[in-house]
Write a protein that holds these residues in place. Structure first.
Motif, PDB file in Angstrom:
ATOM      1  N   ILE A 272      -1.361  -7.687   7.286  1.00 25.88           N
ATOM      2  CA  ILE A 272      -1.581  -6.330   6.778  1.00 25.88           C
ATOM      3  C   ILE A 272      -0.255  -5.688   6.389  1.00 25.88           C
ATOM      4  O   ILE A 272      -0.142  -5.014   5.352  1.00 25.88           O
ATOM      5  CB  ILE A 272      -2.306  -5.478   7.839  1.00 25.88           C
ATOM      6  CG1 ILE A 272      -3.705  -6.036   8.096  1.00 25.88           C
ATOM      7  CG2 ILE A 272      -2.388  -4.014   7.403  1.00 25.88           C
ATOM      8  CD1 ILE A 272      -4.423  -5.360   9.248  1.00 25.88           C
ATOM      9  N   SER A 273       0.762  -5.925   7.217  1.00 23.59           N
ATOM     10  CA  SER A 273       2.087  -5.373   6.929  1.00 23.59           C
ATOM     11  C   SER A 273       2.638  -5.912   5.622  1.00 23.59           C
ATOM     12  O   SER A 273       3.221  -5.174   4.820  1.00 23.59           O
ATOM     13  CB  SER A 273       3.036  -5.695   8.087  1.00 23.59           C
ATOM     14  OG  SER A 273       4.302  -5.110   7.878  1.00 23.59           O
ATOM     15  N   LEU A 274       2.455  -7.209   5.374  1.00 23.91           N
ATOM     16  CA  LEU A 274       2.925  -7.807   4.116  1.00 23.91           C
ATOM     17  C   LEU A 274       2.184  -7.242   2.916  1.00 23.91           C
ATOM     18  O   LEU A 274       2.773  -7.047   1.841  1.00 23.91           O
ATOM     19  CB  LEU A 274       2.760  -9.328   4.166  1.00 23.91           C
ATOM     20  CG  LEU A 274       3.754 -10.097   5.042  1.00 23.91           C
ATOM     21  CD1 LEU A 274       3.311 -11.539   5.200  1.00 23.91           C
ATOM     22  CD2 LEU A 274       5.156 -10.029   4.449  1.00 23.91           C
ATOM     23  N   LEU A 275       0.891  -6.965   3.082  1.00 19.90           N
ATOM     24  CA  LEU A 275       0.123  -6.372   1.984  1.00 19.90           C
ATOM     25  C   LEU A 275       0.621  -4.973   1.651  1.00 19.90           C
ATOM     26  O   LEU A 275       0.580  -4.540   0.501  1.00 19.90           O
ATOM     27  CB  LEU A 275      -1.356  -6.324   2.353  1.00 19.90           C
ATOM     28  CG  LEU A 275      -2.093  -7.671   2.401  1.00 19.90           C
ATOM     29  CD1 LEU A 275      -3.521  -7.473   2.890  1.00 19.90           C
ATOM     30  CD2 LEU A 275      -2.087  -8.341   1.026  1.00 19.90           C
ATOM     31  N   LEU A 276       1.102  -4.267   2.663  1.00 17.45           N
ATOM     32  CA  LEU A 276       1.624  -2.915   2.435  1.00 17.45           C
ATOM     33  C   LEU A 276       3.041  -2.945   1.887  1.00 17.45           C
ATOM     34  O   LEU A 276       3.379  -2.210   0.969  1.00 17.45           O
ATOM     35  CB  LEU A 276       1.577  -2.113   3.737  1.00 17.45           C
ATOM     36  CG  LEU A 276       0.190  -1.840   4.321  1.00 17.45           C
ATOM     37  CD1 LEU A 276       0.314  -1.139   5.661  1.00 17.45           C
ATOM     38  CD2 LEU A 276      -0.640  -0.996   3.359  1.00 17.45           C
ATOM     39  N   SER A 277       3.882  -3.808   2.480  1.00 16.09           N
ATOM     40  CA  SER A 277       5.283  -3.864   2.052  1.00 16.09           C
ATOM     41  C   SER A 277       5.923  -5.156   2.532  1.00 16.09           C
ATOM     42  O   SER A 277       6.144  -5.330   3.739  1.00 16.09           O
ATOM     43  CB  SER A 277       6.067  -2.655   2.593  1.00 16.09           C
ATOM     44  OG  SER A 277       7.441  -2.783   2.293  1.00 16.09           O
ATOM     45  N   VAL A 278       6.230  -6.046   1.614  1.00 15.31           N
ATOM     46  CA  VAL A 278       6.923  -7.279   1.962  1.00 15.31           C
ATOM     47  C   VAL A 278       8.335  -6.951   2.452  1.00 15.31           C
ATOM     48  O   VAL A 278       8.812  -7.496   3.452  1.00 15.31           O
ATOM     49  CB  VAL A 278       6.979  -8.233   0.747  1.00 15.31           C
ATOM     50  CG1 VAL A 278       7.834  -9.448   1.059  1.00 15.31           C
ATOM     51  CG2 VAL A 278       5.567  -8.654   0.353  1.00 15.31           C
ATOM     52  N   GLU A 279       8.986  -6.060   1.750  1.00 15.89           N
ATOM     53  CA  GLU A 279      10.340  -5.652   2.143  1.00 15.89           C
ATOM     54  C   GLU A 279      10.357  -5.019   3.525  1.00 15.89           C
ATOM     55  O   GLU A 279      11.206  -5.318   4.359  1.00 15.89           O
ATOM     56  CB  GLU A 279      10.892  -4.676   1.102  1.00 15.89           C
ATOM     57  CG  GLU A 279      12.180  -3.969   1.498  1.00 15.89           C
ATOM     58  CD  GLU A 279      11.923  -2.588   2.118  1.00 15.89           C
ATOM     59  OE1 GLU A 279      12.648  -2.226   3.059  1.00 15.89           O
ATOM     60  OE2 GLU A 279      11.004  -1.897   1.647  1.00 15.89           O
ATOM     61  N   GLY A 280       9.386  -4.157   3.810  1.00 17.60           N
ATOM     62  CA  GLY A 280       9.330  -3.494   5.112  1.00 17.60           C
ATOM     63  C   GLY A 280       8.985  -4.437   6.242  1.00 17.60           C
ATOM     64  O   GLY A 280       9.362  -4.201   7.388  1.00 17.60           O
ATOM     65  N   THR A 281       8.273  -5.518   5.933  1.00 17.35           N
ATOM     66  CA  THR A 281       7.915  -6.502   6.955  1.00 17.35           C
ATOM     67  C   THR A 281       9.081  -7.419   7.273  1.00 17.35           C
ATOM     68  O   THR A 281       9.334  -7.751   8.444  1.00 17.35           O
ATOM     69  CB  THR A 281       6.711  -7.344   6.496  1.00 17.35           C
ATOM     70  OG1 THR A 281       5.624  -6.464   6.157  1.00 17.35           O
ATOM     71  CG2 THR A 281       6.269  -8.297   7.580  1.00 17.35           C
TER      72      THR A 281
END
Length: 478
Positions: A272-281
């Motif tokens: 879910i985190s990758l779907l929201l933001s790869v950079e943020g993950t």
């Protein structure tokens, strides 16, 4: 008449019962009131500043729910660490460029580019995993301008929850010891930072594990890891304890289901985190991998001693949200810390495997070894282990005295020594700083060594079932 008599009979024993309940829990109420009052007082100076950790949490919340553009509505300078970072961080554009250079399909590159942090739900914290936004967002339920006070109130509720769990499932002595350690070592950080969240989840996981409810234990451990990464080091002690208690074939689903729940939950949340933001993950992974040695760590104390002997000057820099030390010996000392870390963890796991320590003791030693040998030792780290120290040591004077002294030294370092100057980079030059941090760090080293030696002399206390499971895991016939 019979009804009235029955009512009097029913009500008569209630008053003495209520009195007994008050007498039974009155001390706990007084301890909790004193604990919360002292912690609020210790954190109160942060409520009026925009540079506190809670103020940063507010920036993360606003950035996630509304996008980075909304940060401009907060007080000037509060969110500069996001809008104008002083340290190199992984950016959305950098991730897209790397994917492009790797010749990945264009739709993947376009998907990453579309996750602009200026949009809502695409700006994740640079330091922490996704789930941390849940406790961060609780403070935003309060009216504007009250975020830090509301956040502190939520953390106070978590501290009370830990106290009650220790009281209910360990002893009053352990609960009171926890209150002492939390006030002594986290007087200004306990309610100003979110470390009570993973600390509570880790304690809950241990309590479930002690009662052999392994599925819930591994789920709570996964939630703790997805809130702050440090509980991940406890996975092996949990898995080792669970495998030694299980019976049946080594490849049976029942044996590996708790681990599957841990891994599955981590994959789900990270997905879910990758779907929201790869950079943020991916950002937190590069963030911690590139950090230098922090000035409060044992490794920094060793660098200080080397500089005093060899008259080699140290350099200091504020990067990655902490004050760090730079030296030509940093690489060598960092390698030495890694060797100590591996050796300490292997010996701890061996003690658990041999049945010389139980799961709680193994988890406590694991965290202490990681804290001691790591590149960073921040004051809030004491919050991680306070419930475990209280659980293991209870009212033993050796634990109470040593850990209270260690906690008080940590509080003296931060906030007191840190605020003896207005310039953060001048903190290491204060006469009290390195001697105090060195005493604290070597005291912790002494505690860890004493525990390892003491537990190493223990006789194994393994049940027949556990011994049989251990042999079966080694591939031997029962």
């Amino acid at each position: 008449m019979d009804v009235e008599t029955q009512e009097i009979t029913d009500q008569a024993p209630r008053q003495p019962g209520a009195g007994r309940q008050f007498a039974k829990y009155g001390l706990d109420v007084l301890v909790l009131l004193a604990m919360c009052a002292l912690l609020f007082y210790g954190a109160s100076w942060q409520f009026v500043t925009n540079s506190s950790d809670a103020a940063k949490y507010e920036c993360y919340v606003v950035a996630f729910w509304q996008g980075n553009e909304a940060l401009k509505e907060l007080p000037s300078g509060q969110c500069n660490f996001i809008l104008h970072p002083s340290s190199a961080i992984l950016t959305n554009q950098a991730v897209a460029q790397r994917l492009q250079h790797a010749d990945l399909p264009e739709f993947i590159v376009s998907f990453v580019v579309s996750q602009a942090p200026e949009q809502a739900l695409h700006a994740l914290p640079h330091e922490y995993p996704l789930l941390v936004l849940i406790p961060f967002s609780l403070g935003a339920l309060a009216p504007a301008g009250w975020y830090q006070i509301a956040f502190a109130a939520w953390m106070a509720l978590l501290a009370i929850s830990i106290y009650i769990l220790l009281l209910r499932f360990r002893s009053r002595r352990a609960a009171i010891a926890f209150a002492i350690y939390l006030v002594a070592g986290a007087w200004s950080t306990g309610l100003g930072r979110f470390d009570l969240v993973p600390s509570l989840l880790t304690l809950g996981a241990l309590l479930f594990a002690i009662r052999k409810r392994w599925n819930w234990a591994f789920v709570l451990l996964a939630l703790a890891t997805l809130t702050k990464f440090y509980p991940l080091v406890l996975l092996l002690p949990f898995l080792l304890a669970q495998q030694m208690e299980m019976s049946g074939k080594w490849y049976g689903w029942q044996r590996w289901r708790p681990l599957a729940l841990f891994v599955g939950l981590c994959i789900l949340v990270m997905g879910i985190s990758l779907l929201l933001s790869v950079e943020g993950t991916l950002g937190p992974l590069s963030y911690f991998g590139n950090r230098p040695i922090q000035v409060e760590s044992l490794l920094a104390s060793l660098l200080w001693l080397i500089s005093a002997v060899k008259h080699h000057p140290l350099e200091f820099a504020y990067t990655f949200g902490s004050l760090n030390v730079l030296s030509t010996y940093s690489t060598l000392i960092g390698l030495f810390g890694s060797v100590l870390n591996i050796a300490g963890l292997l010996y701890t796991f061996w003690l658990q495997w041999r049945g010389k320590i139980n799961l709680v003791q193994s988890c406590l030693l694991t965290l202490l070894v990681v804290m001691l040998t790591g590149k960073v030792f921040s004051p809030q780290y004491l919050i991680w282990v306070a419930p475990l120290v209280a659980y293991v040591g209870e009212s033993d004077l050796r634990w109470l005295i040593s850990w209270t002294v260690l906690s008080l030294l940590t509080t003296f370092i931060y906030p007191y020594i840190y605020y003896m100057t207005d310039n953060l980079l001048k903190v290491p030059y204060i006469a009290w700083f390195f001697p105090t941090t060195a005493v604290r760090n070597f005291l912790l080293l002494g505690v860890v060594l004493c525990l390892l030696l003491y537990y190493g002399r223990n006789k194994p206390a393994i049940t027949l079932a556990s011994a049989g499971n251990r042999r079966s895991l080694m591939g031997q016939k029962k």
